[in-house]
Design an enzyme around this catalytic site. Structure first.
Site, PDB file in Angstrom:
ATOM      1  N   GLN A  76      42.950 -15.938 -73.154  1.00  0.00           N
ATOM      2  CA  GLN A  76      41.654 -15.965 -73.836  1.00  0.00           C
ATOM      3  C   GLN A  76      40.759 -14.817 -73.376  1.00  0.00           C
ATOM      4  OE1 GLN A  76      41.477 -20.786 -73.831  1.00  0.00           O
ATOM      5  NE2 GLN A  76      39.545 -19.818 -74.372  1.00  0.00           N
ATOM      6  N   ARG A  79      36.460 -27.156 -75.010  1.00  0.00           N
ATOM      7  CA  ARG A  79      35.209 -27.093 -75.785  1.00  0.00           C
ATOM      8  C   ARG A  79      34.047 -27.607 -74.954  1.00  0.00           C
ATOM      9  NH1 ARG A  79      37.846 -27.875 -81.647  1.00  0.00           N
ATOM     10  NH2 ARG A  79      36.459 -26.411 -82.603  1.00  0.00           N
ATOM     11  N   CYS A  80      33.907 -27.033 -73.750  1.00  0.00           N
ATOM     12  CA  CYS A  80      32.961 -27.612 -72.801  1.00  0.00           C
ATOM     13  C   CYS A  80      31.719 -26.776 -72.602  1.00  0.00           C
ATOM     14  CB  CYS A  80      33.644 -27.799 -71.449  1.00  0.00           C
ATOM     15  SG  CYS A  80      34.009 -26.232 -70.640  1.00  0.00           S
ATOM     16  N   GLU A 118      31.960 -25.033 -79.787  1.00  0.00           N
ATOM     17  CA  GLU A 118      32.055 -26.170 -78.881  1.00  0.00           C
ATOM     18  C   GLU A 118      31.066 -27.279 -79.199  1.00  0.00           C
ATOM     19  OE1 GLU A 118      33.494 -24.120 -74.810  1.00  0.00           O
ATOM     20  OE2 GLU A 118      31.722 -23.289 -75.746  1.00  0.00           O
TER      21      GLU A 118
HETATM   22  N1  MCN Z   1      30.586 -18.903 -86.758  1.00  0.00           N
HETATM   23  C1  MCN Z   1      29.837 -18.715 -87.909  1.00  0.00           C
HETATM   24  N2  MCN Z   1      28.456 -18.761 -87.845  1.00  0.00           N
HETATM   25  C2  MCN Z   1      27.821 -19.055 -86.667  1.00  0.00           C
HETATM   26  C3  MCN Z   1      28.588 -19.284 -85.500  1.00  0.00           C
HETATM   27  C4  MCN Z   1      29.974 -19.185 -85.572  1.00  0.00           C
HETATM   28  O1  MCN Z   1      30.397 -18.515 -88.965  1.00  0.00           O
HETATM   29  N3  MCN Z   1      26.495 -19.104 -86.617  1.00  0.00           N
HETATM   30  C5  MCN Z   1      32.045 -18.742 -86.768  1.00  0.00           C
HETATM   31  C6  MCN Z   1      32.441 -17.517 -85.944  1.00  0.00           C
HETATM   32  O2  MCN Z   1      32.322 -16.337 -86.637  1.00  0.00           O
HETATM   33  C7  MCN Z   1      33.858 -17.859 -85.521  1.00  0.00           C
HETATM   34  C8  MCN Z   1      33.772 -19.375 -85.340  1.00  0.00           C
HETATM   35  O3  MCN Z   1      32.663 -19.828 -86.126  1.00  0.00           O
HETATM   36  O4  MCN Z   1      34.761 -17.515 -86.528  1.00  0.00           O
HETATM   37  C9  MCN Z   1      33.553 -19.788 -83.867  1.00  0.00           C
HETATM   38  O5  MCN Z   1      32.572 -18.958 -83.327  1.00  0.00           O
HETATM   39  P1  MCN Z   1      31.846 -19.172 -81.903  1.00  0.00           P
HETATM   40  O6  MCN Z   1      31.026 -20.384 -81.938  1.00  0.00           O
HETATM   41  O7  MCN Z   1      31.229 -17.888 -81.545  1.00  0.00           O
HETATM   42  O8  MCN Z   1      33.047 -19.503 -80.876  1.00  0.00           O
HETATM   43  P2  MCN Z   1      34.177 -18.506 -80.348  1.00  0.00           P
HETATM   44  O9  MCN Z   1      34.691 -17.719 -81.454  1.00  0.00           O
HETATM   45  O10 MCN Z   1      33.739 -17.838 -79.116  1.00  0.00           O
HETATM   46  O11 MCN Z   1      35.318 -19.559 -80.023  1.00  0.00           O
HETATM   47  C10 MCN Z   1      35.364 -20.233 -78.805  1.00  0.00           C
HETATM   48  C11 MCN Z   1      35.221 -21.729 -78.985  1.00  0.00           C
HETATM   49  C12 MCN Z   1      35.677 -22.406 -77.757  1.00  0.00           C
HETATM   50  S1  MCN Z   1      34.998 -21.930 -76.300  1.00  0.00           S
HETATM   51  C13 MCN Z   1      36.655 -23.357 -77.792  1.00  0.00           C
HETATM   52  S2  MCN Z   1      37.043 -24.152 -76.353  1.00  0.00           S
HETATM   53  C14 MCN Z   1      37.334 -23.649 -79.017  1.00  0.00           C
HETATM   54  C15 MCN Z   1      36.515 -23.350 -80.223  1.00  0.00           C
HETATM   55  O12 MCN Z   1      35.959 -22.133 -80.138  1.00  0.00           O
HETATM   56  N4  MCN Z   1      38.656 -23.366 -79.107  1.00  0.00           N
HETATM   57  C16 MCN Z   1      39.229 -23.350 -80.355  1.00  0.00           C
HETATM   58  N5  MCN Z   1      37.094 -23.645 -81.408  1.00  0.00           N
HETATM   59  C17 MCN Z   1      38.442 -23.526 -81.542  1.00  0.00           C
HETATM   60  N6  MCN Z   1      39.033 -23.550 -82.760  1.00  0.00           N
HETATM   61  C18 MCN Z   1      40.366 -23.359 -82.843  1.00  0.00           C
HETATM   62  N7  MCN Z   1      40.925 -23.392 -84.077  1.00  0.00           N
HETATM   63  N8  MCN Z   1      41.152 -23.119 -81.768  1.00  0.00           N
HETATM   64  C19 MCN Z   1      40.619 -23.112 -80.521  1.00  0.00           C
HETATM   65  O13 MCN Z   1      41.377 -22.847 -79.476  1.00  0.00           O
HETATM   66 CU1  CUM Z   2      35.011 -24.718 -72.011  1.00  0.00          CU
HETATM   67  S1  CUM Z   2      36.518 -24.498 -73.278  1.00  0.00           S
HETATM   68 MO1  CUM Z   2      36.104 -22.907 -74.385  1.00  0.00          MO
HETATM   69  O1  CUM Z   2      34.991 -22.262 -73.323  1.00  0.00           O
HETATM   70  O2  CUM Z   2      37.335 -21.870 -74.235  1.00  0.00           O
END
Ligand code: MCN
Ligand code: CUM
Length: 807
Positions: free
Chosen positions: A238, A385-386, A761
């Site tokens: 990651q 997802r913490c 998360e």
């Molecule tokens: N997004 C959006 N508009 C926003 C916020 C987000 O359209 N205002 C979209 C983003 O562009 C992205 C998605 O939603 O395509 C998730 O964005 P974001 O919240 O920034 O999270 P990350 O991309 O950093 O993903 C990490 C987060 C975490 S920490 C865990 S744990 C988790 C999660 O995402 N693991 C996942 N969702 C998951 N979903 C899948 N399918 N697989 C995982 O391993």
């Molecule tokens: Cu705490 S689980 Mo996500 O941060 O990859």
């Protein structure tokens, strides 16, 4: 000469598929056809396979290891033990939390299934056969599984390697099994508030040990090219850049000679942030044997040895007025970190962002202390997802608020409304040190209550309870209200780093002459749809259709340095970098347009996909034309080409929030629970792709259901892990999963370039409390204030029995 296109402004906008568009996931063409390319799909000539000999016991001393029989298995090339790694200094490795972890057990084993030896063979079957033949002689030691006993004077000492260390990575240690104590807030003022309060509630709340259990387990292929000295590792990472830096520091291979590639990842959920012994052993084996080595975990190895989540034992006290206004919050956490402190937290936060535990409420004074301790269990703690322990914090405060409501005999939604931070208080300074960027909690909860007809639900519950009393039904109805405030987007480099690496993120963009583009980011999608959504951010910024933008992540030889994807940080940090890099592209395009249109730059304005002359919109240059000009015109004072890179250090975190409601029906005679309804309102600021957000919410809620209603990794008194296989670890399927109702409000982040907050998360952070509050609420009229998760049928039935309502 510009050719006039007969399309309207709206049509031009639609063609971009930019911000706010429910663009279909471009990744899915490959995933739904089985054309994904995961680490186990990598097959290299001469590749060998590694497999671990693991400890059958939870605590013991290794007296001897005999490899002879294993080495005699046809196809077996090597059996590595700690003694083989010692000369390389690789028998221990640094963890992300400032501790060290044995790569292969060094004299002692500290948890069941710990890595003891690494067998390398021509195929996986030979490796597995040889694993059975490695003879390890153990002297059993008493296992320590109860964290409450870790710091007892007579507790067995687990970490003999550091038993005399009085200073840990986060301050003084009081006991050989003590890792750290972390204190935040004003202890004296909080104790005073409790002493002076008219109402005080106290509760002990445990958030059980669980595991994210991604569909694809962890694994890697390490390949050392002895000719050019380059080590390439494909793996389920990651945070590929951080892995490269750590790999360089611990192997002394220069960083430019290490290439880390994260191919498609089949779900990460925080399980793939950490560095595992399998990665080190594969790399060492490849360096020693000169051929590629693959290591892929099986399901039981994944569940019982890689990053678990939670295991927080929380005691809380709330001080309040008789009207239900909170005047203080006190919390102590006993944190079970297992045998090594391998939490993936920012360095300065040994308990992550747990100190967001004042939640969505205007709490005047608060105090939190966290004691981290060692036990004979697998290491980890931050995953699933913490948002760096926000799940625990949110669960804690949302249960505590319900406990307060019960004590005052008030409605839990009303107590939340009374204590919410008000809209006009943002930016809001919390008692435990955070500055909430924006929020409108009252509007969100009011919308949620109205959407589900909350008053109607409560009336129905009342009627149902009366019917139960009359013996007309054997079901109890529970309504769970939960509100959460998340904190995502680590983070400002000034206070967030991992192993000294500041938590900025990055985006690099190249516009091709014909007007299409490639963007590379420091993050890595594991299913979140980055290739879809980050192209949308860019489409809106630079006027090139999202369909014409390739998005690439995960290869450290090509992507700009970034800290990776976890903590829902991709949108808040890399998403911001993407917008900023796009703006740099646009700034240069504007200079080119000014030259071509023979006007001053200031006389131009941007409209969707072009620069036009102010007051004379017929004179314009589209981005496509400007891209070509960048490669074909000699423009005085301007370099050719159209590229930009942005490294973005966010000024603050973002604070998404949401209101969740759950209706559960409980059969008291069987303990069977049925989720009748689940409504989730999320506010993640500006919404990039509403469909992807909904998908994230569906997935996160399903995982919340799993945790609240059934998942647990437990250990028996002998140190045996339970829940280490899918025979007894609950993974919900479509059968158990209810239909989710989603909703939204949109309160942009004031400091993010496009106002977006993270969302990945949120549904887990908010969801678990909604389920648990619903189950507790079903029994509330019988005097129950709190019962521990998971609310599986057995435990729910036990609760019903304790309360005297079973048949
Ligand atoms: N997004 C959006 N508009 C926003 C916020 C987000 O359209 N205002 C979209 C983003 O562009 C992205 C998605 O939603 O395509 C998730 O964005 P974001 O919240 O920034 O999270 P990350 O991309 O950093 O993903 C990490 C987060 C975490 S920490 C865990 S744990 C988790 C999660 O995402 N693991 C996942 N969702 C998951 N979903 C899948 N399918 N697989 C995982 O391993
Ligand atoms: Cu705490 S689980 Mo996500 O941060 O990859």
């Amino acid at each position: 000469m510009t050719v006039q296109t007969p399309v309207s402004l709206e049509e031009r906008k639609d063609k971009l598929q930019g911000l706010g568009c429910s663009r279909k996931r471009v990744e899915d063409a490959r995933f739904t056809q089985g054309k994904g390319h995961y680490v186990d799909d990598i097959k290299l000539p001469g590749m060998l396979f590694g497999d671990f000999v693991r400890s059958p016991i939870g605590h013991g001393r290794i007296k001897s290891i005999n490899k002879e029989a294993a080495l005699a298995v046809p196809g077996v090339k090597a059996v590595l033990t700690a003694d083989d790694l010692r000369p390389l200094g690789l028998h221990w490795m640094p963890t992300l939390a400032g501790d060290v972890q044995a790569v292969l057990a060094d004299e002692k084993v500290l948890f069941q299934n710990q890595e003891v030896a690494f067998v390398v063979a021509e195929d996986r079957y030979a490796a597995a056969d040889a694993v059975e033949l490695v003879e390890v002689d153990y002297e059993e030691l008493p296992p320590l599984v109860d964290p409450h006993r870790s710091m007892d004077p007579d507790a067995p000492i687990l970490r003999e390697d550091i038993k005399d260390k009085t200073e840990g990575a986060h301050g003084p240690r009081r006991h050989p099994n003590h890792i750290f104590t972390w204190e935040v807030g004003d202890k004296a003022a909080t104790e005073q508030a409790l002493a002076a309060a008219a109402v005080v509630v106290e509760e002990q709340i445990t958030y059980q040990r669980v595991h994210p259990c991604p569909l694809e387990t962890c694994g890697c292929v390490a390949s050392m090219d002895k000719i050019n000295g380059k080590l390439t590792i494909w793996g389920t990472f990651q945070a590929p850049h951080a892995v490269r830096t750590v790999a360089s520091l611990i192997t002394n291979i220069p960083e430019h000679n290490i290439r880390i590639i994260s191919p498609d990842i089949g779900g990460g959920f925080g399980n793939k942030v950490g560095v595992y012994p399998g990665y080190i052993c594969s790399a060492v084996a490849s360096i020693v044997l000169g051929v590629p080595v693959k290591w892929i975990e099986d399901r039981m190895e994944n569940l019982s040895t890689t990053a678990f989540a939670r295991d927080y034992h929380m005691t809380g006290r709330i001080a309040a007025t008789p009207e239900g206004r909170i005047t203080g919050l006190w919390c102590h956490v006993l944190a079970d970190h297992g045998a090594f402190d391998a939490c993936a937290d920012p360095t300065k936060f040994p308990a992550g962002f747990f100190n967001i535990c004042t939640g969505s409420y205007d709490v005047p004074v608060a105090y939190v202390s966290v004691d981290g301790v060692y036990t004979n269990k697998a290491p980890g703690g931050v995953a699933y997802r913490c948002s760096f322990r926000v799940t625990e914090a949110s669960y804690f405060i949302e249960r505590m608020i319900d406990v307060l409501a019960r004590k005052l005999d008030r409605d839990p939604a009303e107590i939340r409304m009374i204590n919410f931070i008000r809209k006009e208080q943002f930016p809001y300074q919390s008692a435990l040190g955070w500055e909430y960027d924006s929020g409108d909690y009252h509007t969100a909860l009011a919308k949620a209550l109205k959407s589900v007809d909350y008053d109607g639900l409560r009336a129905r519950q009342k009627a149902s309870r009366e019917a139960f009393k009359r013996g007309e039904t054997r079901k109890l109805m529970g309504v769970g209200v939960a509100f959460f405030t998340e904190i995502v987007g680590a983070g400002p480099v000034k206070n967030c780093d991992i192993l000294g690496l500041g938590m900025f993120d990055s985006c690099e963009i190249r516009i091709h002459p014909t007007g299409s583009a490639i963007a590379r980011l420091g993050t890595i999608s594991q299913g979140q749809g980055h290739a879809t959504t980050f192209a949308q951010i860019l489409a809106s910024e630079i006027g090139i259709p999202a369909a014409d933008i390739t998005l690439e992540e995960g290869d450290t030889d090509t992507a700009p340095y970034g800290l990776g994807t976890y903590g829902s940080r991709s949108t808040p940090v890399a998403g911001a970098a993407t917008a900023m890099a796009g703006r740099k592209i646009r700034a240069k395009a504007q200079m080119i347009a000014a030259y071509l249109l023979e006007v001053h730059e200031g006389d131009l304005e941007w409209e969707v996909d072009r620069f036009q002359v102010k007051g004379n919109p017929e004179r314009f240059k589209t981005m496509k034309e400007l891209a070509f000009a960048a490669y074909n015109q000699a423009i005085p004072g301007l370099e050719p080409g159209l590229e930009a890179v942005s490294y973005y250090d966010p000024p603050n975190m973002t604070y998404p929030f949401g209101a969740y409601l759950c209706v559960v029906q409980i059969d008291v005679d069987t303990g069977v629970t049925e989720i009748e309804r689940f409504y989730a309102l999320d506010d993640c600021g500006t919404r990039i792709n509403p469909m992807i957000i909904e998908g994230q919410v569906h997935g996160g809620l399903t995982e919340a259901l799993a945790i609240a209603m059934g998942q647990e990794i437990s250990y028996d008194a002998d140190g045996n892990v339970h829940g280490g296989s899918l025979m007894d670890f609950f993974l919900p399927t479509a059968v158990e999963t209810p239909a989710w109702e989603t909703d939204w409000t949109e309160t942009p982040s004031p400091h993010h370039p496009i106002g977006a907050k993270g969302v990945g998360e949120s549904p887990n952070v908010g969801g678990v409390s909604a389920f648990s509050n619903a189950v507790n609420d079903a029994f509330a009229h019988l005097g129950l204030t709190h019962t521990q998760m998971p609310h599986d049928h057995w435990r729910v039935w036990q609760t019903a029995q304790r309360l005297g309502v079973t048949g």
